[in-house]
Design a protein around this motif. Structure first.
Motif, PDB file in Angstrom:
ATOM      1  N   LEU A   1     -11.723 115.118 -35.061  1.00 59.75           N
ATOM      2  CA  LEU A   1     -10.865 114.718 -36.176  1.00 59.75           C
ATOM      3  C   LEU A   1      -9.491 114.398 -35.624  1.00 59.75           C
ATOM      4  CD1 LEU A   1     -10.588 116.368 -39.667  1.00 59.75           C
ATOM      5  CD2 LEU A   1      -8.528 115.857 -38.379  1.00 59.75           C
ATOM      6  N   ILE A   2      -9.035 113.182 -35.846  1.00 56.64           N
ATOM      7  CA  ILE A   2      -7.690 112.772 -35.444  1.00 56.64           C
ATOM      8  C   ILE A   2      -6.776 112.976 -36.649  1.00 56.64           C
ATOM      9  CG2 ILE A   2      -6.265 110.937 -34.502  1.00 56.64           C
ATOM     10  CD1 ILE A   2      -8.539 111.896 -32.675  1.00 56.64           C
ATOM     11  N   PRO A   3      -5.763 113.853 -36.547  1.00 53.07           N
ATOM     12  CA  PRO A   3      -4.913 114.131 -37.712  1.00 53.07           C
ATOM     13  C   PRO A   3      -4.313 112.851 -38.284  1.00 53.07           C
ATOM     14  CG  PRO A   3      -4.474 115.715 -35.983  1.00 53.07           C
ATOM     15  CD  PRO A   3      -5.372 114.661 -35.391  1.00 53.07           C
ATOM     16  N   PRO A   4      -4.539 112.573 -39.561  1.00 49.09           N
ATOM     17  CA  PRO A   4      -3.962 111.378 -40.181  1.00 49.09           C
ATOM     18  C   PRO A   4      -2.494 111.594 -40.508  1.00 49.09           C
ATOM     19  CG  PRO A   4      -5.173 112.617 -41.819  1.00 49.09           C
ATOM     20  CD  PRO A   4      -5.349 113.344 -40.517  1.00 49.09           C
ATOM     21  N   SER A   5      -1.762 110.504 -40.683  1.00 46.17           N
ATOM     22  CA  SER A   5      -0.360 110.597 -41.099  1.00 46.17           C
ATOM     23  C   SER A   5      -0.305 111.222 -42.488  1.00 46.17           C
ATOM     24  CB  SER A   5       0.260 109.201 -41.132  1.00 46.17           C
ATOM     25  OG  SER A   5       1.584 109.261 -41.598  1.00 46.17           O
TER      26      SER A   5
ATOM     27  N   ILE B   1     -13.275 113.023 -42.088  1.00 43.32           N
ATOM     28  CA  ILE B   1     -12.347 112.171 -42.835  1.00 43.32           C
ATOM     29  C   ILE B   1     -13.114 111.243 -43.782  1.00 43.32           C
ATOM     30  CG2 ILE B   1     -10.645 110.317 -42.629  1.00 43.32           C
ATOM     31  CD1 ILE B   1      -9.554 112.994 -41.777  1.00 43.32           C
ATOM     32  N   GLY B   2     -12.727 111.296 -45.066  1.00 45.66           N
ATOM     33  CA  GLY B   2     -13.263 110.363 -46.038  1.00 45.66           C
ATOM     34  C   GLY B   2     -14.679 110.630 -46.502  1.00 45.66           C
ATOM     35  N   LYS B   3     -15.287 111.730 -46.078  1.00 46.80           N
ATOM     36  CA  LYS B   3     -16.667 112.027 -46.463  1.00 46.80           C
ATOM     37  C   LYS B   3     -16.711 113.210 -47.422  1.00 46.80           C
ATOM     38  CE  LYS B   3     -18.666 110.306 -42.120  1.00 46.80           C
ATOM     39  NZ  LYS B   3     -19.544 110.628 -40.955  1.00 46.80           N
ATOM     40  N   THR B   4     -17.839 113.367 -48.083  1.00 44.13           N
ATOM     41  CA  THR B   4     -18.074 114.517 -48.955  1.00 44.13           C
ATOM     42  C   THR B   4     -19.200 115.358 -48.367  1.00 44.13           C
ATOM     43  OG1 THR B   4     -19.630 113.236 -50.302  1.00 44.13           O
ATOM     44  CG2 THR B   4     -17.326 113.295 -51.030  1.00 44.13           C
ATOM     45  N   PRO B   5     -19.190 116.666 -48.647  1.00 39.92           N
ATOM     46  CA  PRO B   5     -18.212 117.373 -49.484  1.00 39.92           C
ATOM     47  C   PRO B   5     -16.959 117.739 -48.700  1.00 39.92           C
ATOM     48  CG  PRO B   5     -19.868 118.911 -48.722  1.00 39.92           C
ATOM     49  CD  PRO B   5     -20.280 117.557 -48.196  1.00 39.92           C
TER      50      PRO B   5
ATOM     51  N   ILE C   1      -1.478 123.708 -51.682  1.00 34.78           N
ATOM     52  CA  ILE C   1      -2.893 123.344 -51.697  1.00 34.78           C
ATOM     53  C   ILE C   1      -3.349 123.076 -50.267  1.00 34.78           C
ATOM     54  CG2 ILE C   1      -4.599 121.674 -52.523  1.00 34.78           C
ATOM     55  CD1 ILE C   1      -2.865 121.173 -54.942  1.00 34.78           C
ATOM     56  N   PHE C   2      -4.475 123.668 -49.901  1.00 41.80           N
ATOM     57  CA  PHE C   2      -5.076 123.458 -48.585  1.00 41.80           C
ATOM     58  C   PHE C   2      -6.311 122.568 -48.747  1.00 41.80           C
ATOM     59  CE2 PHE C   2      -2.746 127.382 -48.473  1.00 41.80           C
ATOM     60  CZ  PHE C   2      -2.160 127.424 -47.222  1.00 41.80           C
ATOM     61  N   MET C   3      -6.437 121.578 -47.868  1.00 43.75           N
ATOM     62  CA  MET C   3      -7.538 120.614 -47.926  1.00 43.75           C
ATOM     63  C   MET C   3      -8.282 120.593 -46.599  1.00 43.75           C
ATOM     64  SD  MET C   3      -7.517 118.770 -50.888  1.00 43.75           S
ATOM     65  CE  MET C   3      -8.088 117.125 -50.492  1.00 43.75           C
ATOM     66  N   THR C   4      -9.615 120.646 -46.656  1.00 50.93           N
ATOM     67  CA  THR C   4     -10.376 120.543 -45.410  1.00 50.93           C
ATOM     68  C   THR C   4     -10.442 119.104 -44.907  1.00 50.93           C
ATOM     69  OG1 THR C   4     -12.481 120.285 -46.596  1.00 50.93           O
ATOM     70  CG2 THR C   4     -11.778 122.537 -46.042  1.00 50.93           C
ATOM     71  N   ASP C   5     -10.172 118.138 -45.790  1.00 49.26           N
ATOM     72  CA  ASP C   5     -10.063 116.740 -45.393  1.00 49.26           C
ATOM     73  C   ASP C   5      -8.602 116.336 -45.554  1.00 49.26           C
ATOM     74  OD1 ASP C   5     -10.018 114.031 -45.027  1.00 49.26           O
ATOM     75  OD2 ASP C   5     -11.623 113.566 -46.446  1.00 49.26           O
ATOM     76  N   PRO C   6      -7.817 116.366 -44.477  1.00 50.96           N
ATOM     77  CA  PRO C   6      -6.379 116.120 -44.609  1.00 50.96           C
ATOM     78  C   PRO C   6      -6.017 114.676 -44.926  1.00 50.96           C
ATOM     79  CG  PRO C   6      -6.980 116.389 -42.302  1.00 50.96           C
ATOM     80  CD  PRO C   6      -8.201 116.712 -43.097  1.00 50.96           C
ATOM     81  N   SER C   7      -7.007 113.765 -44.934  1.00 52.32           N
ATOM     82  CA  SER C   7      -6.702 112.377 -45.272  1.00 52.32           C
ATOM     83  C   SER C   7      -6.589 112.172 -46.780  1.00 52.32           C
ATOM     84  CB  SER C   7      -7.785 111.442 -44.719  1.00 52.32           C
ATOM     85  OG  SER C   7      -9.004 111.588 -45.433  1.00 52.32           O
ATOM     86  N   ARG C   8      -7.035 113.139 -47.556  1.00 52.05           N
ATOM     87  CA  ARG C   8      -6.992 113.031 -49.013  1.00 52.05           C
ATOM     88  C   ARG C   8      -5.706 113.671 -49.530  1.00 52.05           C
ATOM     89  NH1 ARG C   8     -12.375 111.942 -50.909  1.00 52.05           N
ATOM     90  NH2 ARG C   8     -13.902 112.208 -49.235  1.00 52.05           N
ATOM     91  N   THR C   9      -5.093 113.032 -50.510  1.00 52.38           N
ATOM     92  CA  THR C   9      -3.866 113.569 -51.098  1.00 52.38           C
ATOM     93  C   THR C   9      -4.208 114.331 -52.369  1.00 52.38           C
ATOM     94  OG1 THR C   9      -2.575 111.715 -50.239  1.00 52.38           O
ATOM     95  CG2 THR C   9      -1.598 113.003 -52.022  1.00 52.38           C
TER      96      THR C   9
END
Length: 659
Positions: free
Chosen positions: A403-407, A465-469, A500-508
């Motif tokens: 996983l490459i940390p997104p901006s 990134i960008g996938k579910t769940p 709020i903590f997110m396991t997918d950091p690309s989602r706002t």
């Protein structure tokens, strides 16, 4: 302004005195002649100063035009103000912006003035060093710095004068700001807050789930109205339910119960004194308000579900803690009473719908129901990155690719775990460092252990990134109740804060209120969400300030705040794994609905007097929807009516956050 005198005397010289002293010394050193006076202090042509004044006005107006939108609507909430992740509240941030712009402009003029032959005039250097007693002139020709600064000052005058007035009542230059109304009159209800050990707890009718009762804390007897729902660490219970679900005679929570608890339970109560009665509006009960402990998992007994927790990984010692997940439904491991596992007080169990057993990143975690190498299909050991035999990684992504940390996040790539499956929970393992909270319980052999309702492991588990769940965790939110029209003798606020903590950091993510009707049907409603900090991968800190939209208008302030991705339409249903008609595709990880987390509000901020000794403004419980119009406890106990008696002078006809 005062400057310390360079003389041995400690008397402070005023600015005019210092100016006069400097003038005398300069003239004396130059011979005190007319020529020296003209040379040292030349007169400037006032017409020559007009261009500088115009320039100052132009620059100041430009700054003002750029600042004004930032004051009324700060861009992205001032998302991150430093590399260290330090965030500054909006009020302070805007004032700092104003000061920094003013400071940079004056420094620019100072640098220009210090150049030989510059037309910006003399720049005075003021120092308190006794060795530097002279205020010397730099540059050559008479000054244009003063008119330039004057122009900028005039242009910024509106901002510097009006902004503090807006801040004073908790608002900014905004249509959503709090306004001032009539002062609170004497003789009305008086607010109170009580926190302490529960001495006594009674129910008016122990067999009625809607029953109210009384509670004694710190010697004060408080009336708990009928229909009041008590907030427990991971559950809601009315007073009637507390007695109906008690494992012992009485409540099992009070020191004077027939069977008192092992350790005192603590109650926090907010209410109003109405007609001489202490009436509760909000009640929470927990072992202690700050009950928590930390340690390494030293060993795990998979047959009893007990973890040994201590200072270092290794064999369990006599001084180590025994910790068991208090899980009636078996959501995160072996269910209470199954096999050799004990059955502690279920009122203080885990939240089966919102994972209170989770990683630091918010990923749901579990304790395998069977001992390895046997496989628990809902809690497989393959869902932990194995570095070497018996050694597990603590930061990884459930994917075959890193996983490459997104901006706007920074940092290196997160290690992939090709064997991991994001539709399953991740197991706790020996060596994990955990923070846990729970109640003290006694096993069949008389030993004391901790029945945990919350465990957070120092593990960073992320999803692709960008996938579910993907999964979330919401820290206990703070919200204010205004009111929107604030009494003149009170301080009222309009703010909302949470993390709020997110396991997918690309989602706002964003914050949502959870509106609930009497039947227990829940829908979400977007709240103003101002992001102020993203210093930690996957962590989003929200501080919404001075915005009356947090009150919800006719909907009022809710009991729960929800984390969801930004952009979800209002009135979208809130499903749990056990909710009827829940879309099957939303249910994963042993019955959890992914992509959401619902948290009870951790703290309500009510009006406070704006000066000591002023008439106290009663707590406006009429702004809390679940008190003023009732609710359905998520379907667990439907058709809960408004509080009776209501903890104000009169029961409101409807929700009201206006005054």
């Amino acid at each position: 302004m005062q400057i310390r005198s360079p003389s041995p005397s400690s008397r402070l010289l005023t600015w005019p005195e210092m100016r006069a002293s400097v003038t005398e010394r300069k003239l004396k050193a130059a011979g005190n002649s007319a020529d020296s006076r003209a040379r040292l202090f030349p007169r400037s042509d006032p017409w020559a100063q007009l261009p500088a004044l115009a320039a100052g006005l132009t620059i100041g107006a430009s700054f003002l035009a750029r600042l004004s939108p930032a004051v009324s609507n700060p861009p992205n909430g001032g998302q991150q103000l430093s590399q260290e992740g330090i965030s500054i509240p909006p009020t302070q941030r805007e004032c700092i912006m104003e000061f920094n712009i003013y400071q940079r402009f004056t420094k620019w003029i100072s640098r220009a003035a210090s150049r030989p032959g510059a037309r910006w005039g003399r720049q005075a250097s003021i120092t308190s060093d006794s060795r530097q007693q002279d205020l010397h002139a730099r540059g050559g020709k008479p000054g244009l710095a003063a008119p330039a600064l004057l122009g900028m000052g005039l242009a910024l005058a509106w901002l510097m004068a009006v902004a503090p007035l807006a801040y004073a009542k908790g608002g900014v230059v905004s249509t959503n700001a709090i306004t001032v109304g009539p002062a609170t009159l004497a003789g009305g209800p008086v607010p109170f807050d009580i926190t302490g050990a529960i001495q006594s707890l009674t129910a008016t009718n122990p067999n009625d789930p809607y029953s109210g009762g009384t509670i004694v804390v710190n010697g004060i007897t408080v009336i708990i109205p009928a229909n009041l729902v008590v907030t427990l660490p991971a559950a809601y219970k009315t007073v009637g339910q507390l007695f109906l679900d008690s494992p012992v005679a009485g409540s099992g929570l009070a020191l004077n119960d027939p069977v008192p608890p092992i350790a005192a339970y603590e109650a926090s109560i907010a209410g109003n004194i109405v007609y001489g009665e202490y009436r509760a509006g909000l009640v929470s009960i927990a072992p202690q308000s700050a009950n928590t402990a930390n340690g390494f998992i030293r060993s795990i007994n998979y047959y009893t579900g007990v973890m040994c927790v201590g200072s270092t990984p290794g064999p369990c010692g006599a001084s180590d803690a025994r910790v068991m997940i208090n899980d009636t439904d078996g959501r995160y491991g072996l269910a209470n009473g199954m096999g050799s596992k004990a059955s502690p007080d279920k009122r203080f169990g885990v939240d089966s719908d919102n994972p209170t057993i989770h990683a630091a990143s918010g990923y749901p975690m579990c304790l395998p129901r069977v001992a390895p190498p046997a496989v628990d299909s809902e809690c497989p050991m393959s869902n932990r990155l194995q570095v070497s035999p018996g050694v597990f990684g603590t930061t990884f992504v459930m994917d075959s690719n890193p996983l490459i940390p997104p901006s706007p996040f920074v940092g290196g790539a997160v290690t992939p775990c090709p064997t991991c499956n994001a539709t399953k929970q991740a197991p706790l393992v020996v060596g994990d460092y955990i923070a846990y909270s729970g109640i003290l319980a006694r096993d069949n052999w008389g030993g004391i252990y901790v029945a945990a309702y919350s465990i957070e492991a120092n593990v960073g588990i992320f999803t692709p990134i960008g996938k579910t769940p993907f999964y979330m965790y919401v820290d206990a939110p703070l919200i204010t109740t205004g009111p929107a029209i604030c009494p003149a003798n009170a301080e009222c606020q309009a703010r909302l804060r949470t993390t709020i903590f997110m396991t997918d950091p690309s989602r706002t993510p964003a914050m949502y209120a959870v509106d609930e009707n009497a039947a227990g049907d829940r829908t979400s409603r977007a709240l103003p969400s101002t992001l102020v900090n993203t210093a930690v991968l996957g962590r989003f800190v929200f501080h919404t300030e001075k915005d009356t939209r947090v009150f919800g208008g006719a909907n009022g302030v809710t009991r729960e705040i929800m984390g969801r991705v930004a952009g979800v339409a209002d009135n979208t249903p809130v499903f749990y794994g056990t909710t009827p008609n829940v879309p099957p595709a939303m249910v994963t990880a042993n019955g959890l609905v992914y992509g959401q987390y619902v948290s009870p509000v951790g703290e309500y901020i009510f009006p406070e007097p704006n000066v000591g000794g002023a008439v106290l403004t009663p707590y406006n419980f009429r702004c809390l929807a679940f008190l003023a119009k009732g609710w359905g406890q998520g379907g667990a106990l439907k058709y809960i009516n408004p509080l009776s008696p209501f903890p104000e002078a009169a029961a409101p006809a409807t929700v009201n956050c206006a005054f």
